[in-house]
Design a protein around this motif. Structure first.
Motif, PDB file in Angstrom:
ATOM      1  N   HIS A  43       0.872  -1.245   0.019  1.00 46.87           N
ATOM      2  CA  HIS A  43      -0.123   0.085  -0.124  1.00 46.87           C
ATOM      3  C   HIS A  43       0.757   1.262   0.078  1.00 46.87           C
ATOM      4  O   HIS A  43       1.952   1.188   0.658  1.00 46.87           O
ATOM      5  CB  HIS A  43      -0.797  -0.062   1.366  1.00 46.87           C
ATOM      6  N   LYS A  44       0.461   2.536  -0.565  1.00 45.97           N
ATOM      7  CA  LYS A  44       0.954   3.625  -0.293  1.00 45.97           C
ATOM      8  C   LYS A  44       0.282   4.395   0.811  1.00 45.97           C
ATOM      9  O   LYS A  44      -0.658   4.108   1.039  1.00 45.97           O
ATOM     10  CB  LYS A  44       0.832   4.433  -1.709  1.00 45.97           C
ATOM     11  N   TRP A  51       4.816   9.784   0.367  1.00 45.59           N
ATOM     12  CA  TRP A  51       4.223   8.612  -0.071  1.00 45.59           C
ATOM     13  C   TRP A  51       5.194   7.672   0.092  1.00 45.59           C
ATOM     14  O   TRP A  51       6.309   7.686  -0.642  1.00 45.59           O
ATOM     15  CB  TRP A  51       3.411   8.534  -1.292  1.00 45.59           C
ATOM     16  N   THR A  53       5.867   3.047   0.344  1.00 43.78           N
ATOM     17  CA  THR A  53       5.248   1.759   0.202  1.00 43.78           C
ATOM     18  C   THR A  53       5.502   0.955   1.347  1.00 43.78           C
ATOM     19  O   THR A  53       6.643   0.924   1.949  1.00 43.78           O
ATOM     20  CB  THR A  53       6.042   1.121  -1.086  1.00 43.78           C
ATOM     21  N   MET A 116       1.773  -3.017  -5.863  1.00 46.53           N
ATOM     22  CA  MET A 116       0.884  -1.862  -6.210  1.00 46.53           C
ATOM     23  C   MET A 116       0.413  -2.008  -7.759  1.00 46.53           C
ATOM     24  O   MET A 116       0.957  -2.585  -8.537  1.00 46.53           O
ATOM     25  CB  MET A 116       1.314  -0.530  -6.141  1.00 46.53           C
ATOM     26  N   GLU A 118      -1.619   0.043 -11.071  1.00 44.94           N
ATOM     27  CA  GLU A 118      -1.824   1.389 -11.412  1.00 44.94           C
ATOM     28  C   GLU A 118      -3.167   1.388 -12.466  1.00 44.94           C
ATOM     29  O   GLU A 118      -3.116   0.305 -13.271  1.00 44.94           O
ATOM     30  CB  GLU A 118      -0.624   1.841 -12.086  1.00 44.94           C
ATOM     31  N   ARG A 145      -9.293   6.764  -4.169  1.00 39.70           N
ATOM     32  CA  ARG A 145      -8.201   7.457  -5.024  1.00 39.70           C
ATOM     33  C   ARG A 145      -7.128   8.105  -3.996  1.00 39.70           C
ATOM     34  O   ARG A 145      -6.003   8.099  -4.203  1.00 39.70           O
ATOM     35  CB  ARG A 145      -8.714   8.426  -5.973  1.00 39.70           C
ATOM     36  N   ARG A 148      -5.301   5.514  -2.101  1.00 44.45           N
ATOM     37  CA  ARG A 148      -4.529   4.674  -3.050  1.00 44.45           C
ATOM     38  C   ARG A 148      -4.602   3.251  -2.723  1.00 44.45           C
ATOM     39  O   ARG A 148      -3.863   2.550  -2.683  1.00 44.45           O
ATOM     40  CB  ARG A 148      -3.083   5.006  -3.256  1.00 44.45           C
ATOM     41  N   LYS A 149      -6.154   2.963  -2.517  1.00 41.55           N
ATOM     42  CA  LYS A 149      -6.668   1.604  -2.187  1.00 41.55           C
ATOM     43  C   LYS A 149      -7.662   1.095  -2.911  1.00 41.55           C
ATOM     44  O   LYS A 149      -8.544   2.144  -3.515  1.00 41.55           O
ATOM     45  CB  LYS A 149      -7.255   1.485  -0.596  1.00 41.55           C
ATOM     46  N   GLY A 166      -3.229  -2.169  -2.934  1.00 43.04           N
ATOM     47  CA  GLY A 166      -2.890  -0.941  -3.419  1.00 43.04           C
ATOM     48  C   GLY A 166      -3.232  -0.675  -5.063  1.00 43.04           C
ATOM     49  O   GLY A 166      -2.962  -1.379  -5.657  1.00 43.04           O
ATOM     50  N   GLU A 168      -2.919   2.643  -7.573  1.00 42.71           N
ATOM     51  CA  GLU A 168      -2.465   4.120  -7.766  1.00 42.71           C
ATOM     52  C   GLU A 168      -3.524   4.502  -9.029  1.00 42.71           C
ATOM     53  O   GLU A 168      -3.508   3.861 -10.161  1.00 42.71           O
ATOM     54  CB  GLU A 168      -1.349   4.279  -8.108  1.00 42.71           C
ATOM     55  N   ALA A 170      -4.258   7.015 -11.752  1.00 41.19           N
ATOM     56  CA  ALA A 170      -3.428   7.933 -12.513  1.00 41.19           C
ATOM     57  C   ALA A 170      -4.207   9.222 -13.116  1.00 41.19           C
ATOM     58  O   ALA A 170      -4.048  10.537 -12.953  1.00 41.19           O
ATOM     59  CB  ALA A 170      -2.568   7.664 -13.508  1.00 41.19           C
TER      60      ALA A 170
END
Length: 174
Positions: A43-44, A51, A53, A116, A118, A145, A148-149, A166, A168, A170
């Motif tokens: 996770h972030k 941020w 990890t 993670m 994206e 968002r 970031r989960k 996680g 992310e 964009a």
């Protein structure tokens, strides 16, 4: 076969260490217990304004075992204090299904860590561009968002469970 033991939440790492090392002068027979692991998810997290990890336990309160005969495994695990129980149905200890083992291997790989992912959000649809969630968008039930989960619903250990991984995002377009 993979089996699952239930432990007190927060003691998962201690139990894995006890299963892998000598305990009270006795070793767990490696013919019975080949491996013991905890699936994690990256996770972030914002720490000191940056941020970073971090890894979190994917299934809190559970430790996964790669072992042979369930009866022999049960007897060997009696050497380890802190275990609650081997998951079973009635009196029979049941291993994970091929589908459940495949899910953990696909998501976590050989190191059992879900990395993670994206993606982007187009309207109300999430599209994952890279990472373990790629192609698994239908499992995503909710996305945050800002944290970031993503929350997924998976069938694991005989019931539907909600897990956090996680993700992310964009870009979000309308």
């Amino acid at each position: 076969m993979w089996y699952v033991i239930q432990v007190r939440t927060g003691t998962e790492e201690d139990i894995v260490k006890k299963c892998r090392n000598e305990y009270r002068g006795e070793k767990i027979d490696r013919r019975v217990l080949q491996d013991c692991f905890i699936p994690y998810a990256e996770h972030k997290r914002k720490i000191d304004g940056k941020w970073r990890t971090v890894k979190k336990v994917l299934f809190p309160g559970y430790v996964f075992l790669d072992g042979g005969d369930a009866g022999a495994l049960y007897m060997e695990l009696k050497k380890v204090t802190g275990l609650t129980r081997l998951l079973s149905v009635g009196d029979a200890v049941v291993p994970l299904t091929e589908k459940e083992m495949g899910f953990i291997m696909r998501f976590g790989g050989t190191d059992h860590v879900v990395g993670m992912s994206e993606g982007i959000i187009e309207g109300s649809r999430v599209q994952v561009l890279s990472g373990p969630l790629e192609g698994m968008e239908t499992m995503i039930k909710r996305v945050d968002r800002h944290k970031r989960k993503a929350w997924l619903e998976v069938e694991m250990l005989g019931e539907i469970r909600e897990i956090q991984v996680g993700l992310e995002i964009a870009v979000k377009t309308l």
